[in-house]
Design a protein around this motif. Structure first.
Motif, PDB file in Angstrom:
ATOM      1  N   VAL A 174       0.844  -1.162  -0.189  1.00 45.07           N
ATOM      2  CA  VAL A 174       0.085   0.059  -0.082  1.00 45.07           C
ATOM      3  C   VAL A 174       0.877   1.187  -0.085  1.00 45.07           C
ATOM      4  CG1 VAL A 174      -1.637   1.371   1.440  1.00 45.07           C
ATOM      5  CG2 VAL A 174      -1.971  -1.063   1.016  1.00 45.07           C
ATOM      6  N   THR A 175       1.884   1.419   0.822  1.00 45.44           N
ATOM      7  CA  THR A 175       2.826   2.391   0.941  1.00 45.44           C
ATOM      8  C   THR A 175       3.404   2.695  -0.256  1.00 45.44           C
ATOM      9  OG1 THR A 175       3.210   2.115   3.337  1.00 45.44           O
ATOM     10  CG2 THR A 175       4.673   3.372   2.162  1.00 45.44           C
ATOM     11  N   ARG A 176       4.070   1.453  -1.070  1.00 38.11           N
ATOM     12  CA  ARG A 176       4.881   1.943  -2.139  1.00 38.11           C
ATOM     13  C   ARG A 176       3.817   2.339  -3.396  1.00 38.11           C
ATOM     14  NH1 ARG A 176       6.617  -2.777  -2.125  1.00 38.11           N
ATOM     15  NH2 ARG A 176       5.115  -3.893  -3.387  1.00 38.11           N
ATOM     16  N   THR A 177       2.609   1.710  -3.306  1.00 39.03           N
ATOM     17  CA  THR A 177       1.613   2.181  -4.459  1.00 39.03           C
ATOM     18  C   THR A 177       1.262   3.618  -4.326  1.00 39.03           C
ATOM     19  OG1 THR A 177       0.664  -0.016  -4.585  1.00 39.03           O
ATOM     20  CG2 THR A 177      -0.696   1.834  -5.358  1.00 39.03           C
ATOM     21  N   GLY A 196      -4.977  -5.225  -5.203  1.00 36.04           N
ATOM     22  CA  GLY A 196      -5.553  -6.269  -5.140  1.00 36.04           C
ATOM     23  C   GLY A 196      -6.179  -6.893  -3.864  1.00 36.04           C
ATOM     24  N   ILE A 197      -6.772  -5.822  -3.212  1.00 37.82           N
ATOM     25  CA  ILE A 197      -7.415  -5.964  -1.871  1.00 37.82           C
ATOM     26  C   ILE A 197      -8.901  -5.014  -1.905  1.00 37.82           C
ATOM     27  CG2 ILE A 197      -5.424  -6.087  -0.408  1.00 37.82           C
ATOM     28  CD1 ILE A 197      -5.449  -3.141   0.104  1.00 37.82           C
ATOM     29  N   SER A 198      -9.485  -5.536  -0.755  1.00 36.94           N
ATOM     30  CA  SER A 198     -11.047  -4.773  -1.080  1.00 36.94           C
ATOM     31  C   SER A 198     -10.990  -3.260  -0.557  1.00 36.94           C
ATOM     32  CB  SER A 198     -11.812  -5.458   0.010  1.00 36.94           C
ATOM     33  OG  SER A 198     -11.427  -5.180   1.430  1.00 36.94           O
ATOM     34  N   ARG A 199     -11.818  -2.699  -1.044  1.00 39.36           N
ATOM     35  CA  ARG A 199     -11.909  -1.224  -0.962  1.00 39.36           C
ATOM     36  C   ARG A 199     -11.922  -1.034   0.718  1.00 39.36           C
ATOM     37  NH1 ARG A 199     -15.702   2.803   0.449  1.00 39.36           N
ATOM     38  NH2 ARG A 199     -15.231   4.674  -0.488  1.00 39.36           N
ATOM     39  N   ARG A 203      -8.945   1.032   2.684  1.00 41.05           N
ATOM     40  CA  ARG A 203      -9.182   2.442   3.493  1.00 41.05           C
ATOM     41  C   ARG A 203      -8.647   2.442   4.854  1.00 41.05           C
ATOM     42  NH1 ARG A 203     -14.512   6.072   3.893  1.00 41.05           N
ATOM     43  NH2 ARG A 203     -13.595   7.714   5.345  1.00 41.05           N
ATOM     44  N   ARG A 204      -8.453   1.089   5.356  1.00 40.34           N
ATOM     45  CA  ARG A 204      -7.990   0.982   6.714  1.00 40.34           C
ATOM     46  C   ARG A 204      -6.416   1.371   6.821  1.00 40.34           C
ATOM     47  NH1 ARG A 204      -8.718  -4.105   9.834  1.00 40.34           N
ATOM     48  NH2 ARG A 204      -8.027  -2.786  11.556  1.00 40.34           N
ATOM     49  N   TYR A 205      -6.056   0.628   5.418  1.00 45.43           N
ATOM     50  CA  TYR A 205      -4.311   0.976   5.484  1.00 45.43           C
ATOM     51  C   TYR A 205      -4.148   2.380   5.205  1.00 45.43           C
ATOM     52  CZ  TYR A 205      -3.254  -3.947   5.633  1.00 45.43           C
ATOM     53  OH  TYR A 205      -3.012  -5.352   6.076  1.00 45.43           O
ATOM     54  N   LEU A 206      -4.928   3.134   4.458  1.00 44.96           N
ATOM     55  CA  LEU A 206      -4.808   4.401   4.138  1.00 44.96           C
ATOM     56  C   LEU A 206      -5.092   5.229   5.496  1.00 44.96           C
ATOM     57  CD1 LEU A 206      -6.434   4.511   0.692  1.00 44.96           C
ATOM     58  CD2 LEU A 206      -4.091   5.049   1.269  1.00 44.96           C
ATOM     59  N   GLU A 207      -5.898   4.777   6.146  1.00 48.98           N
ATOM     60  CA  GLU A 207      -6.304   5.744   7.261  1.00 48.98           C
ATOM     61  C   GLU A 207      -5.105   5.659   8.490  1.00 48.98           C
ATOM     62  OE1 GLU A 207      -8.471   7.994   8.059  1.00 48.98           O
ATOM     63  OE2 GLU A 207      -9.393   7.722   6.124  1.00 48.98           O
ATOM     64  N   HIS A 208      -4.438   4.286   8.535  1.00 47.19           N
ATOM     65  CA  HIS A 208      -3.234   4.089   9.072  1.00 47.19           C
ATOM     66  C   HIS A 208      -2.165   5.162   8.955  1.00 47.19           C
ATOM     67  CE1 HIS A 208      -0.176   2.090  11.547  1.00 47.19           C
ATOM     68  NE2 HIS A 208       0.449   1.691  10.523  1.00 47.19           N
TER      69      HIS A 208
END
Length: 235
Positions: A174-177, A196-199, A203-208
């Motif tokens: 996620v970070t690299r993308t 290749g993950i669910s929306r 969003r959970r990773y982005l909020e982190h």
């Protein structure tokens, strides 16, 4: 640096850090991170090995926050030449490389910690706090136990805990993308499709990353209904 800047709130001397990083944006971020950790002060930044050498000639430095991939020299070569020139500042290496042979070589050159890119403020803060504990050990050890405790201060107990349900490998993707995304950023849906993950998971990773200060978000208006959020890497 003034006398007031060189001393901590409690009157103790601050640990003086030189940030050596070729990316100007990353260098500014690392300087900001160092300044947020009590007991440390960033006394300067250098974007190449040559700049780092000049900085060390004109001011005292306790610790180098050293990117290993510099435009004019590899960070370990720089560390070796500095040792040969009589500079004794410790080194925390910052790198995206995961070659353990490089890690072993660094240990022999005074590299006391490694921080893998990309990292959050919390990761660097942990390494700096541990270094401060090690740096504070002076005098003669009373025995083996005290020596072991001094060296143990540099070792992290384990990887920083992620929120429940998040994994390190997925966070790296996620970070690299997000780092490689266009300047306007990505939505959770766009990132989810790429990784290749669910929306919802995206969003959970982005909020982190937002909570860690590594990303920002803003609403995207102009569509019917609730505005969509756009996430951008903090540059």
């Amino acid at each position: 640096m003034t006398g007031a800047e060189a001393s901590g709130a409690g009157g103790g001397e601050l640990i003086r850090v030189l940030v050596v990083e070729d990316d100007p944006v990353a260098a500014d971020a690392h300087v900001m991170y160092v300044g947020r950790v009590p007991g440390f002060v960033a006394v300067g930044k250098a974007h190449s090995g040559a700049e780092a050498r000049r900085a060390l000639e004109r001011m005292p430095v306790d610790l180098l926050l050293l990117d290993l991939h510099l435009p004019d020299v590899h960070g370990l070569q720089l560390a070796r030449s500095l040792r040969g020139a009589g500079h004794h500042a410790d080194v925390i290496a910052v790198t995206s490389a995961r070659d353990l042979a490089v890690v072993r070589e660094g240990v022999s050159l005074g590299v006391v910690q490694y921080v893998l890119k990309p990292f959050t403020f919390a990761t660097l803060r942990d390494r700096l706090v541990r270094y401060a504990e090690f740096h504070a050990t002076v005098g003669e050890a009373s025995g083996q136990d005290e020596v072991d405790r001094a060296l143990a201060a540099l070792r992290a107990p384990g990887p920083a805990a992620l929120p429940k349900g998040l994994s390190g490998p997925t966070l790296e993707r996620v970070t690299r993308t997000l780092r490689e995304a266009a300047p306007e950023g990505l939505t959770a849906a766009g990132l989810a499709e790429t990784v290749g993950i669910s929306r919802i998971t995206a969003r959970r990773y982005l909020e982190h990353l937002v909570d860690a200060g590594r990303a920002t978000r803003r609403p995207l208006y102009g569509q019917v209904g609730r505005p969509e959020l756009i996430y951008r890497w903090t540059r």
